[in-house]
Design a protein around this motif. Structure first.
Motif, PDB file in Angstrom:
ATOM      1  N   LEU A 193       0.932  -1.083   0.597  1.00  0.00           N
ATOM      2  CA  LEU A 193       0.457   0.072  -0.317  1.00  0.00           C
ATOM      3  C   LEU A 193       1.046   1.233  -0.643  1.00  0.00           C
ATOM      4  N   MET A 194       0.593   2.189  -1.065  1.00  0.00           N
ATOM      5  CA  MET A 194       2.047   3.336  -1.185  1.00  0.00           C
ATOM      6  C   MET A 194       0.463   4.521  -0.508  1.00  0.00           C
ATOM      7  N   LEU A 195       0.522   5.438  -0.089  1.00  0.00           N
ATOM      8  CA  LEU A 195      -0.394   6.640   0.064  1.00  0.00           C
ATOM      9  C   LEU A 195      -0.186   7.786  -0.140  1.00  0.00           C
ATOM     10  N   GLY A 196      -0.227   9.428  -0.673  1.00  0.00           N
ATOM     11  CA  GLY A 196       0.589  10.147  -0.821  1.00  0.00           C
ATOM     12  C   GLY A 196       0.783  10.783   0.927  1.00  0.00           C
ATOM     13  N   ASP A 197       0.398  10.470   1.669  1.00  0.00           N
ATOM     14  CA  ASP A 197       0.324  10.387   3.196  1.00  0.00           C
ATOM     15  C   ASP A 197       1.162   9.512   3.390  1.00  0.00           C
ATOM     16  N   MET A 198       1.809   9.194   3.214  1.00  0.00           N
ATOM     17  CA  MET A 198       3.172   8.395   3.487  1.00  0.00           C
ATOM     18  C   MET A 198       3.334   8.107   4.879  1.00  0.00           C
ATOM     19  N   PHE A 199       3.434   8.954   5.565  1.00  0.00           N
ATOM     20  CA  PHE A 199       4.011   9.182   7.139  1.00  0.00           C
ATOM     21  C   PHE A 199       2.418   8.600   8.601  1.00  0.00           C
ATOM     22  N   ASN A 200       0.879   8.647   6.921  1.00  0.00           N
ATOM     23  CA  ASN A 200      -0.067   8.512   8.215  1.00  0.00           C
ATOM     24  C   ASN A 200      -0.408   7.235   8.270  1.00  0.00           C
ATOM     25  N   HIS A 201      -0.015   5.991   9.151  1.00  0.00           N
ATOM     26  CA  HIS A 201      -0.300   4.805   9.391  1.00  0.00           C
ATOM     27  C   HIS A 201      -1.170   4.817   9.774  1.00  0.00           C
ATOM     28  N   GLY A 202      -2.197   5.602  10.562  1.00  0.00           N
ATOM     29  CA  GLY A 202      -3.478   5.322  10.922  1.00  0.00           C
ATOM     30  C   GLY A 202      -4.158   5.077   9.881  1.00  0.00           C
ATOM     31  N   LEU A 203      -4.721   5.834   8.595  1.00  0.00           N
ATOM     32  CA  LEU A 203      -4.879   5.818   7.371  1.00  0.00           C
ATOM     33  C   LEU A 203      -4.057   4.529   6.858  1.00  0.00           C
ATOM     34  N   LYS A 204      -2.955   4.691   6.740  1.00  0.00           N
ATOM     35  CA  LYS A 204      -2.909   3.173   6.160  1.00  0.00           C
ATOM     36  C   LYS A 204      -3.951   1.785   6.175  1.00  0.00           C
ATOM     37  N   SER A 205      -3.734   2.279   7.416  1.00  0.00           N
ATOM     38  CA  SER A 205      -4.620   0.640   8.101  1.00  0.00           C
ATOM     39  C   SER A 205      -6.285   0.577   7.854  1.00  0.00           C
ATOM     40  N   ARG A 206      -6.385   1.496   7.937  1.00  0.00           N
ATOM     41  CA  ARG A 206      -7.948   2.078   7.292  1.00  0.00           C
ATOM     42  C   ARG A 206      -8.712   1.849   5.681  1.00  0.00           C
ATOM     43  N   VAL A 207      -7.622   1.724   4.701  1.00  0.00           N
ATOM     44  CA  VAL A 207      -7.383   2.432   3.732  1.00  0.00           C
ATOM     45  C   VAL A 207      -7.388   1.320   3.371  1.00  0.00           C
ATOM     46  N   ASP A 208      -5.843  -0.149   3.631  1.00  0.00           N
ATOM     47  CA  ASP A 208      -5.895  -1.416   3.270  1.00  0.00           C
ATOM     48  C   ASP A 208      -7.244  -2.171   3.933  1.00  0.00           C
ATOM     49  N   ALA A 209      -7.561  -1.975   5.122  1.00  0.00           N
ATOM     50  CA  ALA A 209      -9.284  -2.697   5.874  1.00  0.00           C
ATOM     51  C   ALA A 209      -9.649  -2.444   4.665  1.00  0.00           C
ATOM     52  N   LEU A 210     -10.239  -1.492   4.548  1.00  0.00           N
ATOM     53  CA  LEU A 210     -11.102  -1.691   3.355  1.00  0.00           C
ATOM     54  C   LEU A 210     -10.662  -1.707   1.994  1.00  0.00           C
ATOM     55  N   CYS A 211      -9.963  -1.971   1.188  1.00  0.00           N
ATOM     56  CA  CYS A 211      -9.783  -2.202  -0.090  1.00  0.00           C
ATOM     57  C   CYS A 211      -9.688  -3.952  -0.115  1.00  0.00           C
ATOM     58  N   GLN A 212      -9.329  -4.691   1.524  1.00  0.00           N
ATOM     59  CA  GLN A 212      -9.641  -5.853   1.571  1.00  0.00           C
ATOM     60  C   GLN A 212     -10.980  -6.926   1.568  1.00  0.00           C
ATOM     61  N   GLU A 213     -11.860  -5.523   1.809  1.00  0.00           N
ATOM     62  CA  GLU A 213     -13.387  -6.035   2.264  1.00  0.00           C
ATOM     63  C   GLU A 213     -13.751  -5.608   1.040  1.00  0.00           C
ATOM     64  N   LEU A 214     -13.321  -4.572  -0.103  1.00  0.00           N
ATOM     65  CA  LEU A 214     -13.850  -4.378  -1.447  1.00  0.00           C
ATOM     66  C   LEU A 214     -13.316  -5.609  -2.515  1.00  0.00           C
ATOM     67  N   SER A 215     -12.146  -6.127  -2.485  1.00  0.00           N
ATOM     68  CA  SER A 215     -11.579  -6.694  -2.780  1.00  0.00           C
ATOM     69  C   SER A 215     -12.915  -8.362  -2.565  1.00  0.00           C
ATOM     70  N   THR A 216     -12.556  -8.804  -1.571  1.00  0.00           N
ATOM     71  CA  THR A 216     -13.809  -9.865  -0.995  1.00  0.00           C
ATOM     72  C   THR A 216     -15.290  -9.743  -1.992  1.00  0.00           C
ATOM     73  N   LEU A 217     -15.607  -8.199  -1.553  1.00  0.00           N
ATOM     74  CA  LEU A 217     -16.812  -7.924  -1.975  1.00  0.00           C
ATOM     75  C   LEU A 217     -17.185  -8.519  -3.660  1.00  0.00           C
ATOM     76  N   VAL A 218     -16.094  -7.921  -4.396  1.00  0.00           N
ATOM     77  CA  VAL A 218     -16.618  -7.607  -5.689  1.00  0.00           C
ATOM     78  C   VAL A 218     -16.411  -9.348  -6.237  1.00  0.00           C
ATOM     79  N   ALA A 219     -15.479 -10.366  -5.386  1.00  0.00           N
ATOM     80  CA  ALA A 219     -14.691 -11.211  -5.912  1.00  0.00           C
ATOM     81  C   ALA A 219     -15.870 -12.297  -5.812  1.00  0.00           C
ATOM     82  N   ASN A 220     -17.157 -12.145  -4.982  1.00  0.00           N
ATOM     83  CA  ASN A 220     -17.947 -12.931  -5.241  1.00  0.00           C
ATOM     84  C   ASN A 220     -19.279 -12.200  -5.743  1.00  0.00           C
TER      85      ASN A 220
END
Length: 283
Positions: free
Chosen positions: A60-87
């Motif tokens: 995961l690469m973000l423009g706000d690269m040192f915002n680790h809390g945002l990174k965790s939230r974005v990764d969790a969001l992408c993981q859930e969306l990935s599972t959603l579209v796979a189904n």
């Protein structure tokens, strides 16, 4: 953006509340994940820190690269969306197409994606995320292995039906792909912008494929013996020069073609040697 169904909008709103992003941000990321075939996403939204990239497996690469809390939230969001579209059956492409440009050195790639048209009786996550889209290739064909569009030209390949649909300028042509297993597509740069496809036999010459419908041509009557991959009959005459006798270059070219057929297993060693001896006797 694809048009969400009521169930799809409800899913986006639920995910928005769980992850603390707006519905607009979740909607943008959903499209990015779908365009990445469910395993990656390239996105740009201010709620995600600007532009960024995500890939299943932890990248995961973000423009706000040192915002680790945002990174965790974005990764969790992408993981859930990935599972959603796979189904969602039929939403993601299953082909292994490779896309590249030729001719002028430009690197313009096709965006390849599946159309959402769930089979009757299949519901994936319970309901479809998107409202059904009109199939530009017509009602006879369903479930393309891969689709793409660029510069006013789009295509859809149907492997099991042995069909290739190409739309140019609003006109759709359906081709019979015979025994070609199309695995690559590119577009010639320049004024023509024509499509080029590759299969296990190399570049596919569209003009050699039977036209099923469209393209301003009548449907072709096609015999299996005319397939570009079928060997010529062993009793066919060698190419003749203008004078009516086989030239030396014609004979050697024919022998090379026969060697290629032997290498592919279309003719036996005995057949090759017999024909080769016959051709050489004409020199």
């Amino acid at each position: 953006m694809r048009q969400l169904s009521p169930a799809g909008q409800q899913a986006v709103d639920d995910i928005s509340r769980r992850h603390g992003f707006s519905s607009d941000a979740v909607r943008a990321m959903l499209d990015a994940v779908i365009n990445g075939n469910g395993t990656m996403a390239q996105f740009s939204h201010h709620e995600f820190g600007g532009s960024g990239q995500w890939m299943a497996g932890g990248m995961l690469m973000l423009g706000d690269m040192f915002n680790h809390g945002l990174k965790s939230r974005v990764d969790a969001l992408c993981q859930e969306l990935s599972t959603l579209v796979a189904n969602q059956p039929g939403l993601l492409q299953t082909g292994s197409f490779q896309s590249q440009s030729q001719g002028s050195g430009h690197n313009d790639s096709y965006q390849q994606q599946g159309n959402w048209n769930p089979p009757s009786g299949q519901s994936g996550t319970g309901s479809s995320l998107f409202t059904p889209q009109a199939d530009w290739w017509g009602p006879e064909l369903r479930w393309p292995n891969s689709t793409g569009a660029q510069n006013g030209v789009r295509y859809a390949y149907f492997a099991q039906a042995h069909r290739l649909a190409i739309e140019t300028g609003g006109h759709v042509t359906i081709y019979d792909t015979l025994d070609h297993q199309i695995g690559g597509v590119s577009q010639q740069q320049g004024s023509s912008g024509t499509l080029s496809f590759t299969s296990q036999y190399g570049t596919v010459n569209l003009s050699s494929l039977p036209v099923i419908s469209g393209g301003g041509r009548q449907p072709d009557a096609w015999s299996p013996s005319s397939s570009p991959s079928s060997p010529a009959p062993m009793n066919s005459p060698a190419p003749a020069a203008a004078s009516g006798t086989a030239s030396e270059s014609d004979i050697f070219a024919t022998i090379e073609k026969l060697a290629g057929l032997r290498a592919k297993g279309f003719i036996s060693d005995d057949e090759f040697n017999a024909k080769k001896a016959e051709l050489l006797s004409r020199l």
